[in-house]
Scaffold this motif. Structure first.
Motif, short mmCIF file in Angstrom:
data_model
loop_
_atom_site.label_atom_id
_atom_site.label_comp_id
_atom_site.label_asym_id
_atom_site.label_seq_id
_atom_site.Cartn_x
_atom_site.Cartn_y
_atom_site.Cartn_z
N MET A 1 44.65 17.55 -48.74
CA MET A 1 44.29 16.12 -48.64
C MET A 1 43.72 15.76 -47.27
O MET A 1 43.86 14.64 -46.80
CB MET A 1 45.52 15.26 -48.97
N SER A 2 43.04 16.71 -46.64
CA SER A 2 42.45 16.46 -45.32
C SER A 2 40.99 16.89 -45.24
O SER A 2 40.41 16.90 -44.16
CB SER A 2 43.24 17.21 -44.23
N GLY A 3 40.37 17.21 -46.35
CA GLY A 3 39.00 17.69 -46.31
C GLY A 3 38.92 19.08 -45.70
O GLY A 3 39.91 19.80 -45.64
N GLY A 4 37.73 19.46 -45.25
CA GLY A 4 37.53 20.80 -44.73
C GLY A 4 37.40 21.81 -45.85
O GLY A 4 37.60 21.49 -47.03
N PHE A 5 37.09 23.05 -45.48
CA PHE A 5 36.93 24.10 -46.49
C PHE A 5 38.22 24.25 -47.29
O PHE A 5 39.30 24.23 -46.71
CB PHE A 5 36.61 25.42 -45.79
N PRO A 6 38.17 24.39 -48.58
CA PRO A 6 36.99 24.52 -49.45
C PRO A 6 36.63 23.23 -50.18
O PRO A 6 36.00 23.27 -51.24
CB PRO A 6 37.46 25.57 -50.45
N TRP A 7 37.03 22.09 -49.61
CA TRP A 7 36.89 20.82 -50.32
C TRP A 7 35.47 20.31 -50.13
O TRP A 7 35.20 19.57 -49.19
CB TRP A 7 37.96 19.84 -49.85
N ASN A 8 34.58 20.70 -51.00
CA ASN A 8 33.16 20.43 -50.86
C ASN A 8 32.67 19.31 -51.77
O ASN A 8 31.47 19.11 -51.93
CB ASN A 8 32.35 21.73 -51.13
N GLY A 9 33.60 18.56 -52.36
CA GLY A 9 33.21 17.50 -53.30
C GLY A 9 33.08 16.14 -52.63
O GLY A 9 32.99 16.04 -51.42
N SER A 10 33.09 15.10 -53.44
CA SER A 10 32.80 13.76 -52.94
C SER A 10 33.86 13.29 -51.95
O SER A 10 35.03 13.65 -52.02
CB SER A 10 32.71 12.77 -54.10
N SER A 11 33.40 12.45 -51.00
CA SER A 11 34.31 11.97 -49.95
C SER A 11 35.41 11.09 -50.52
O SER A 11 36.46 10.93 -49.91
CB SER A 11 33.52 11.21 -48.89
N SER A 12 35.19 10.53 -51.72
CA SER A 12 36.20 9.64 -52.29
C SER A 12 37.48 10.40 -52.64
O SER A 12 38.54 9.79 -52.77
CB SER A 12 35.64 8.96 -53.55
N THR A 13 37.40 11.70 -52.79
CA THR A 13 38.59 12.48 -53.12
C THR A 13 39.19 13.19 -51.90
O THR A 13 40.16 13.92 -52.03
CB THR A 13 38.26 13.57 -54.17
N ARG A 14 38.63 12.94 -50.72
CA ARG A 14 39.01 13.75 -49.55
C ARG A 14 40.50 13.67 -49.27
O ARG A 14 41.16 14.69 -49.05
CB ARG A 14 38.21 13.30 -48.31
N THR A 15 41.05 12.48 -49.25
CA THR A 15 42.46 12.31 -48.90
C THR A 15 43.33 12.08 -50.15
O THR A 15 44.43 11.54 -50.06
CB THR A 15 42.66 11.15 -47.92
N ALA A 16 42.82 12.48 -51.30
CA ALA A 16 43.57 12.35 -52.55
C ALA A 16 43.99 13.73 -53.04
O ALA A 16 43.40 14.75 -52.69
CB ALA A 16 42.71 11.66 -53.61
#
Ligand code: ZN
Length: 234
Positions: free
Chosen positions: A45-60
């Motif tokens: 829930m902090s972004g960064g690799f491998p979270w390459n999707g939309s910013s709306s899900t970054r902290t979810a």
């Protein structure tokens, strides 16, 4: 390779992959509720690799949604370490997570949702290397995750390839730890991104990983940080 990908490869991948072949000690303290929450936030829930999707899900929270999408199709190819990992994860989380049949005859490249195991194709951050005992990425063996491997509802779909062991000269063939490495890599595929103490830092995994997975799969996709319900299970 464009500049963005170059930065991505050389600054983010090593952090992520370097300890996938890590030590096998059992000396970490096991975090309590606050620490479990921090580990989930760090990893999912902090972004960064491998979270390459939309910013709306970054902290979810991003997990496979068993309730909505069904069990996670897996093609384990009768690799013993893969079967060990699937069994161990279902036992520790107390949930049936995997559908081990539906894609068994589907060619790897045609799998649309699920996990495909591959033995002998593990890479480290610099390619074939002694510490590169396992990695997760796109089907075909890439160290990059495919675009769209999770959606805007926080549902992980894959398809992801779980690579363990290396059949290349100089690669990792640490057979005694390969069961543990398989569990660790499936942990990545279930939604653990960055390593934390007890997941690739200090140990390949320990109860800190189990507490993270146990709780991730008892919350709903897209739960925000304040909404996470956490209990110390291990
Ligand atoms: Zn790892």
């Amino acid at each position: 390779m464009n500049n963005l990908l170059r930065i991505f490869t050389f600054t983010l991948l090593p952090i992520f992959l370097i300890a996938c072949g890590g030590s096998n000690s059992d000396s970490n303290d096991i975090a309590g509720v606050d620490g479990i929450r921090e580990n989930i936030i760090t990893s999912n829930m902090s972004g960064g690799f491998p979270w390459n999707g939309s910013s709306s899900t970054r902290t979810a929270l991003k997990i496979w949604s068993i309730d909505v999408d069904g069990l996670i199709p897996v093609k384990h190819k009768n690799i013993p370490e893969a079967i060990y990992a699937l069994n161990e994860i279902e036992m520790k989380t107390g949930k049936i997570l995997f559908d081990r049949n539906s894609i068994i005859n589907t060619p790897d490249q045609e799998v649309e949702r699920g996990l495909v195991f591959s033995f002998g194709t593990a890479l480290g951050p610099n390619g074939v290397e002694a510490n590169g005992c396992g990695h997760v990425g796109a089907v075909g063996g890439s160290v990059s995750y495919p675009q769209g491997w999770y959606d805007a509802d926080g549902h992980i779909q894959g398809p992801l390839q779980v690579n363990i062991d290396s059949d290349q000269p100089g690669g990792c063939t640490n057979g005694s730890n390969m069961n543990k490495i398989a569990v660790h890599e499936v942990g990545h595929a279930l939604g653990l991104g960055a390593h934390f103490t007890g997941f690739g830092i200090g140990d390949i995994y320990d109860d800190n990983m189990w507490n993270a997975l146990y709780n991730m799969y008892r919350n709903q996709p897209l739960t925000d940080i304040e909404g996470l319900t956490i209990e110390k299970a291990f």
